[in-house]
Scaffold this motif. Structure first.
Motif, PDB file in Angstrom:
ATOM      1  N   GLN A   1      90.252  14.447  81.595  1.00 55.05           N
ATOM      2  CA  GLN A   1      90.943  13.339  80.647  1.00 55.05           C
ATOM      3  C   GLN A   1      92.099  13.726  79.702  1.00 55.05           C
ATOM      4  OE1 GLN A   1      87.171  12.138  79.069  1.00 55.05           O
ATOM      5  NE2 GLN A   1      87.553  12.979  77.234  1.00 55.05           N
ATOM      6  N   GLU A   2      91.925  14.848  79.116  1.00 53.85           N
ATOM      7  CA  GLU A   2      93.155  15.177  78.133  1.00 53.85           C
ATOM      8  C   GLU A   2      94.365  15.138  78.866  1.00 53.85           C
ATOM      9  OE1 GLU A   2      89.409  17.261  77.026  1.00 53.85           O
ATOM     10  OE2 GLU A   2      90.442  16.799  78.896  1.00 53.85           O
ATOM     11  N   CYS A   3      94.458  15.513  80.049  1.00 49.56           N
ATOM     12  CA  CYS A   3      95.645  15.283  80.734  1.00 49.56           C
ATOM     13  C   CYS A   3      96.115  14.139  81.586  1.00 49.56           C
ATOM     14  CB  CYS A   3      95.777  16.390  81.855  1.00 49.56           C
ATOM     15  SG  CYS A   3      94.846  17.999  81.305  1.00 49.56           S
ATOM     16  N   LEU A   4      95.321  13.098  81.281  1.00 49.14           N
ATOM     17  CA  LEU A   4      95.698  11.999  82.174  1.00 49.14           C
ATOM     18  C   LEU A   4      96.245  10.738  81.285  1.00 49.14           C
ATOM     19  CD1 LEU A   4      92.041  11.847  84.256  1.00 49.14           C
ATOM     20  CD2 LEU A   4      94.554  12.887  84.652  1.00 49.14           C
ATOM     21  N   CYS A   5      96.439  11.112  79.950  1.00 49.92           N
ATOM     22  CA  CYS A   5      96.915  10.110  78.981  1.00 49.92           C
ATOM     23  C   CYS A   5      97.655  10.483  77.923  1.00 49.92           C
ATOM     24  CB  CYS A   5      95.546   9.499  78.376  1.00 49.92           C
ATOM     25  SG  CYS A   5      94.642  10.662  77.186  1.00 49.92           S
TER      26      CYS A   5
ATOM     27  N   LYS B   1      96.141  11.365  71.880  1.00 49.80           N
ATOM     28  CA  LYS B   1      95.141  12.575  71.580  1.00 49.80           C
ATOM     29  C   LYS B   1      93.809  11.862  72.000  1.00 49.80           C
ATOM     30  CE  LYS B   1      97.395  15.426  68.619  1.00 49.80           C
ATOM     31  NZ  LYS B   1      97.684  16.197  67.128  1.00 49.80           N
ATOM     32  N   THR B   2      93.571  10.516  71.632  1.00 56.80           N
ATOM     33  CA  THR B   2      92.221  10.266  71.605  1.00 56.80           C
ATOM     34  C   THR B   2      91.812   9.375  73.210  1.00 56.80           C
ATOM     35  OG1 THR B   2      92.808   7.995  70.885  1.00 56.80           O
ATOM     36  CG2 THR B   2      91.933   9.377  69.281  1.00 56.80           C
ATOM     37  N   CYS B   3      93.213   9.189  73.969  1.00 58.30           N
ATOM     38  CA  CYS B   3      93.096   8.512  75.044  1.00 58.30           C
ATOM     39  C   CYS B   3      92.572   6.979  75.196  1.00 58.30           C
ATOM     40  CB  CYS B   3      92.047   9.591  76.287  1.00 58.30           C
ATOM     41  SG  CYS B   3      92.832  10.746  76.838  1.00 58.30           S
ATOM     42  N   ASP B   4      92.544   6.460  73.854  1.00 59.37           N
ATOM     43  CA  ASP B   4      91.936   5.210  73.704  1.00 59.37           C
ATOM     44  C   ASP B   4      93.046   4.233  74.593  1.00 59.37           C
ATOM     45  OD1 ASP B   4      90.166   6.044  72.149  1.00 59.37           O
ATOM     46  OD2 ASP B   4      91.017   5.184  70.270  1.00 59.37           O
ATOM     47  N   ASP B   5      94.216   4.718  74.766  1.00 61.14           N
ATOM     48  CA  ASP B   5      95.196   3.736  75.563  1.00 61.14           C
ATOM     49  C   ASP B   5      94.787   3.753  77.116  1.00 61.14           C
ATOM     50  OD1 ASP B   5      95.738   6.745  75.866  1.00 61.14           O
ATOM     51  OD2 ASP B   5      97.614   6.313  76.815  1.00 61.14           O
TER      52      ASP B   5
ATOM     53  N   ASN C   1      84.453   3.281  74.467  1.00 58.49           N
ATOM     54  CA  ASN C   1      83.717   3.914  75.468  1.00 58.49           C
ATOM     55  C   ASN C   1      83.069   5.448  75.202  1.00 58.49           C
ATOM     56  OD1 ASN C   1      82.701   4.461  77.963  1.00 58.49           O
ATOM     57  ND2 ASN C   1      84.713   4.258  79.037  1.00 58.49           N
ATOM     58  N   SER C   2      82.133   5.303  74.383  1.00 55.78           N
ATOM     59  CA  SER C   2      81.608   6.585  73.814  1.00 55.78           C
ATOM     60  C   SER C   2      80.702   7.244  74.954  1.00 55.78           C
ATOM     61  CB  SER C   2      80.583   6.464  72.732  1.00 55.78           C
ATOM     62  OG  SER C   2      79.986   7.725  72.316  1.00 55.78           O
ATOM     63  N   THR C   3      80.884   8.465  75.184  1.00 58.21           N
ATOM     64  CA  THR C   3      80.108   9.159  76.365  1.00 58.21           C
ATOM     65  C   THR C   3      79.107  10.313  76.092  1.00 58.21           C
ATOM     66  OG1 THR C   3      81.825  10.488  76.938  1.00 58.21           O
ATOM     67  CG2 THR C   3      81.940   8.640  78.049  1.00 58.21           C
ATOM     68  N   ALA C   4      78.932  10.630  74.646  1.00 59.82           N
ATOM     69  CA  ALA C   4      78.243  11.480  74.161  1.00 59.82           C
ATOM     70  C   ALA C   4      76.723  11.449  74.558  1.00 59.82           C
ATOM     71  CB  ALA C   4      78.489  11.735  72.794  1.00 59.82           C
ATOM     72  N   VAL C   5      75.816  12.200  74.890  1.00 60.75           N
ATOM     73  CA  VAL C   5      74.556  12.053  75.330  1.00 60.75           C
ATOM     74  C   VAL C   5      73.993  13.059  74.597  1.00 60.75           C
ATOM     75  CG1 VAL C   5      72.527  11.938  77.096  1.00 60.75           C
ATOM     76  CG2 VAL C   5      74.959  11.159  77.645  1.00 60.75           C
ATOM     77  N   LYS C   6      72.638  12.554  73.693  1.00 58.17           N
ATOM     78  CA  LYS C   6      71.927  13.635  72.873  1.00 58.17           C
ATOM     79  C   LYS C   6      70.825  13.982  73.553  1.00 58.17           C
ATOM     80  CE  LYS C   6      73.997  12.117  68.609  1.00 58.17           C
ATOM     81  NZ  LYS C   6      73.574  11.443  67.234  1.00 58.17           N
TER      82      LYS C   6
END
Length: 503
Positions: free
Chosen positions: A481-485, A488-492, A498-503
């Motif tokens: 994802q860092e290379c697709l937007c 820096k946050t890719c919010d665009d 859209n949080s994806t962290a799983v604990k």
């Protein structure tokens, strides 16, 4: 004192003069010969260098000399064109890094990207990676048999120094023994800076003898993540022969209309490794078990197939794949390219799939035997052809989420989020069993399959992060994802919530 007569002097002069003249002529000839040889060497050296540089940055200039590249091929989407000559990065070299990749083509591809990134982080000189020749596939191919090594070295020269071989003084032939070690899996940059870099103070060469998944998916600085992408999407180009033949396959398929690349991972090595024998005869199951025991690096030996299958850890069988493709709405006349090696059980195992979709094709059906002869017995080179076709296909459907499935998925995201159907095998096994035992009618089965895959079509989505469980979280190369937007946050691209962290 002896006094010689004039006649004696004349006679002696007549004898000496031809000898002196002969010596002068011989020396002159030697000089002329020496100048010609030196000039020829200089001219040829310059010519070779010019051709090498020209071919490196204009790889299609001489394409007319290859039978494969006579075609004027148009691929719908292509990777970026070669970069201009880049200035070499200036840095103090901390040592030499040798790496031996393990696994199949796409596992090695990801490992090469990681090792370039590690070499850049530690200011090392990287030796062109060695490819696996001892695994199940026993492919003897070297790096330059699969990848364009000149382009690989030149396109990264502004980041890391890469050499084809170690200096002689560090060769094993001369008695030098490098430090051999496997780096810790899923490590971040702190591990390499704090635990690996200090080792170079006592060892000028370190050899990483395993390279699979040795760099974490997440928690890596942005510039290093982008370097992983740059290696993957720009530096690792296939050789001209592989590129040309792959593009020929793509053109042949595209001329016939849209096509699906089905990565049907129902192959002997996968079935033996995973212990999945659903649909196999008792004799076939025993054969796969013997194979599993024959390879010591396949650690799990006793495996209950049905438990694996119910957990979604088995590749779909060809029969199951046919039902799922039908349920997803693919028409009977769609082209399906089988992107895999030999299917276990041969053509008879493809009977149900071929009955449902008659336009099934494989490499050997599209190409002449002579065109594939060079690639036979070279599984990684054959896999490279499947990689090219799969990235260019209208739809990509992998029946197992192995390394090829993940790396191709990442490439298709990079090429504009091309449709990739990521099958939820755990859910599909439940639905398939219900349908096949008569509990779930076809209409309900179809609706359930489609509903469960609405969000699994390769759309933009953030990588799922699972703390301390890197094997279970989303793989970096499947969704870089860092290379697709742009930001820096890719919010665009993904949106802010859209949080994806799983604990």
């Amino acid at each position: 004192m002896e006094v010689r007569s004039e006649s004696e002097v004349q006679v002696r002069s007549e004898k000496v003069l031809p000898s002196l003249q002969g010596q002068v002529i011989q020396r002159t000839r030697l000089k002329v010969w020496f100048i010609r040889v030196c000039s020829s060497i200089l001219i040829w050296t310059c010519l070779v260098q010019l051709i090498a540089v020209w071919e490196l940055y204009q790889p299609h200039l001489f394409s007319g000399f290859s039978e494969y590249t006579k075609l004027s091929v148009h691929v719908e989407e292509t990777l970026p064109s070669p970069l201009p000559i880049l200035p070499a990065r200036n840095y103090t070299n901390n040592g030499f890094l040798q790496v031996s990749c393990n696994g199949g083509l796409n596992q090695m591809r990801a490992a090469i990207c990681d090792m370039v990134t590690v070499a850049r982080l530690l200011n090392l000189t990287l030796v062109v990676p060695e490819l696996d020749k001892t695994s199940f596939w026993a492919d003897p191919s070297n790096f330059d048999d699969i990848f364009d090594v000149r382009h690989f070295i030149a396109s990264l020269r502004d980041e890391v120094r890469i050499i084809k071989r170690l200096p002689k003084r560090f060769s094993r032939r001369y008695g030098y023994q490098p430090l051999e070690m496997p780096p810790v899996s899923w490590s971040n940059e702190k591990y390499y800076l704090q635990q690996v870099l200090p080792l170079f103070s006592n060892h000028q060469v370190i050899h990483f003898n395993r390279t699979d998944t040795r760099l974490a998916n997440n928690g890596i600085p942005l510039e290093l993540q982008k370097l992983r992408c740059r290696v993957n999407f720009q530096a690792l180009k296939f050789t001209p022969d592989i590129e040309a033949l792959g593009e020929k396959l793509v053109k042949m398929l595209q001329e016939r209309g849209p096509f699906v690349a089905l990565h049907l991972r129902y192959e002997m090595d996968m079935l033996a490794f995973s212990g999945c024998t659903h649909g196999c005869t008792a004799e076939e199951a025993e054969e796969l078990k013997r194979l599993r025991y024959a390879f010591p690096w396949w650690r799990e030996k006793e495996i209950v197939s049905e438990e694996r299958r119910s957990q979604g850890l088995c590749p779909l069988t060809p029969e199951e794949a046919a039902l799922i493709l039908q349920a997803l709405g693919f028409e009977k006349d769609i082209q399906i390219y089988i992107a895999s090696g030999d299917i276990y059980g041969g053509e008879k195992r493809l009977a149900a799939l071929r009955a449902a979709f008659p336009k099934i094709v494989k490499k050997d059906m599209l190409l002449e035997p002579g065109e594939l002869r060079h690639f036979q017995n070279h599984s990684s080179q054959m896999a490279a052809l499947d990689f090219i076709v799969s990235t260019a296909s209208s739809v990509f459907v992998p029946t197992y989420d192995g390394n090829m499935a993940k790396v191709v998925e990442g490439h298709r995201r990079y090429l504009g989020f091309k449709k990739t159907i990521r099958l939820d095998r755990r859910r599909l096994v439940e639905l398939l069993d219900l349908h096949q035992n008569g509990t779930l009618p076809w209409d309900e089965f179809t609706a359930a399959v489609r509903q469960s895959h609405e969000g699994r079509m390769g759309q933009p989505v953030r990588r799922r992060v699972i703390a301390d469980k890197p094997k279970e979280e989303d793989y970096f190369y499947a969704n870089p994802q860092e290379c697709l937007c742009e930001s820096k946050t890719c919010d665009d691209l993904f949106g802010p919530d859209n949080s994806t962290a799983v604990k």
